[in-house]
Motif scaffolding. Structure first.
Motif, PDB file in Angstrom:
ATOM      1  N   ASP A  94      50.696  52.451  36.693  1.00 18.43           N
ATOM      2  CA  ASP A  94      51.443  51.295  37.191  1.00 18.43           C
ATOM      3  C   ASP A  94      51.459  50.098  36.254  1.00 18.43           C
ATOM      4  O   ASP A  94      52.456  49.379  36.191  1.00 18.43           O
ATOM      5  CB  ASP A  94      50.907  50.864  38.559  1.00 18.43           C
ATOM      6  CG  ASP A  94      51.572  51.599  39.709  1.00 18.43           C
ATOM      7  OD1 ASP A  94      52.374  52.515  39.452  1.00 18.43           O
ATOM      8  OD2 ASP A  94      51.293  51.239  40.872  1.00 18.43           O
ATOM      9  N   GLU A 105      61.893  56.698  45.936  1.00 21.43           N
ATOM     10  CA  GLU A 105      60.859  57.105  45.004  1.00 21.43           C
ATOM     11  C   GLU A 105      61.271  56.617  43.622  1.00 21.43           C
ATOM     12  O   GLU A 105      62.449  56.519  43.322  1.00 21.43           O
ATOM     13  CB  GLU A 105      60.709  58.635  44.969  1.00 21.43           C
ATOM     14  CG  GLU A 105      60.219  59.245  46.255  1.00 21.43           C
ATOM     15  CD  GLU A 105      61.331  59.527  47.239  1.00 21.43           C
ATOM     16  OE1 GLU A 105      62.509  59.528  46.843  1.00 21.43           O
ATOM     17  OE2 GLU A 105      61.018  59.736  48.424  1.00 21.43           O
ATOM     18  N   ARG A 157      56.486  57.884  42.009  1.00 20.41           N
ATOM     19  CA  ARG A 157      55.767  56.892  42.803  1.00 20.41           C
ATOM     20  C   ARG A 157      56.542  56.599  44.075  1.00 20.41           C
ATOM     21  O   ARG A 157      57.744  56.394  44.041  1.00 20.41           O
ATOM     22  CB  ARG A 157      55.620  55.610  41.994  1.00 20.41           C
ATOM     23  CG  ARG A 157      54.764  54.564  42.652  1.00 20.41           C
ATOM     24  CD  ARG A 157      54.800  53.278  41.825  1.00 20.41           C
ATOM     25  NE  ARG A 157      53.724  52.385  42.153  1.00 20.41           N
ATOM     26  CZ  ARG A 157      53.643  51.658  43.259  1.00 20.41           C
ATOM     27  NH1 ARG A 157      54.605  51.742  44.178  1.00 20.41           N
ATOM     28  NH2 ARG A 157      52.617  50.863  43.469  1.00 20.41           N
ATOM     29  N   LYS A 160      51.253  58.311  44.555  1.00 21.46           N
ATOM     30  CA  LYS A 160      51.823  58.580  43.240  1.00 21.46           C
ATOM     31  C   LYS A 160      51.312  59.911  42.710  1.00 21.46           C
ATOM     32  O   LYS A 160      50.128  60.220  42.797  1.00 21.46           O
ATOM     33  CB  LYS A 160      51.442  57.462  42.278  1.00 21.46           C
ATOM     34  CG  LYS A 160      52.094  57.596  40.905  1.00 21.46           C
ATOM     35  CD  LYS A 160      51.811  56.340  40.117  1.00 21.46           C
ATOM     36  CE  LYS A 160      52.485  56.353  38.773  1.00 21.46           C
ATOM     37  NZ  LYS A 160      52.196  55.106  38.047  1.00 21.46           N
TER      38      LYS A 160
END
Length: 181
Positions: free
Chosen positions: A41, A106, A122, A127
């Protein structure tokens, strides 16, 4: 200065202004430095700021997940231009104002850079990551319990891993087809 100049020239009120980053940076979050090394992320969640014409949605924050690929169709739609057919474009326009697109989206991410190859999918809650090189493994994170993506729990959720993997592979296949045309 850019926004000040738009105001000075009388363009600001009617302008669609989009600011975004192309990638984040990793500062040893997962043992790496800078960017181009993973789909965690800290690298794929980037700022996206949109100023709509006429102050629509001014000051609002949308928590729902959107994607950088949504910027092109958003700009085209804002200009009143036709959108390319779905087989030619991956993204979809963001609603004008502070609403997020309908339904959960997503977000697919991928890296193929200097021998590092991986992709991920994700959702707002979890995830999936498939790494090919230099590591070769599958990772799964419950983002509500582990927002820093520190501990993979793939072995505890094999059905969810299979589902997200299939969705990611389908999305990667669609992107490959679009890029090949």
């Amino acid at each position: 200065r850019f926004l000040r100049e738009l105001r000075a020239r009388g363009f600001y009120d009617d302008a669609l202004v989009v600011f975004l980053a192309d990638h984040g940076e990793e500062f040893l979050d997962h043992g790496q430095w800078l960017h181009g090394r993973s789909v965690f992320d800290e690298l794929v969640r980037v700022p996206l700021l949109v100023k709509w014409p006429g102050r629509r949605g001014a000051g609002q924050r949308v928590a729902e997940q959107v994607q950088v690929v949504d910027v092109l169709p958003t700009v085209l739609q804002s200009l009143g231009l036709p959108l390319p057919p779905p087989e030619a474009i991956v993204g979809r326009p963001l609603p004008a104002g502070a609403r997020a697109p309908e339904g959960e989206r997503e977000a697919l991410s991928e890296i193929s850079h200097r021998g590092i190859v991986a992709f991920g999918l994700r959702t707002s809650a979890d995830k999936y990551v498939r790494r090919f090189s230099p590591e070769s493994d599958e990772l799964y994170f419950d983002l509500r319990q582990d927002p820093g993506e520190k501990t993979s729990i793939a072995d505890r959720h094999p059905q969810r891993v299979r589902l997200l993997k299939a969705q990611a592979e389908a999305g990667m296949g669609l992107r490959t087809l679009i890029h090949m045309d």
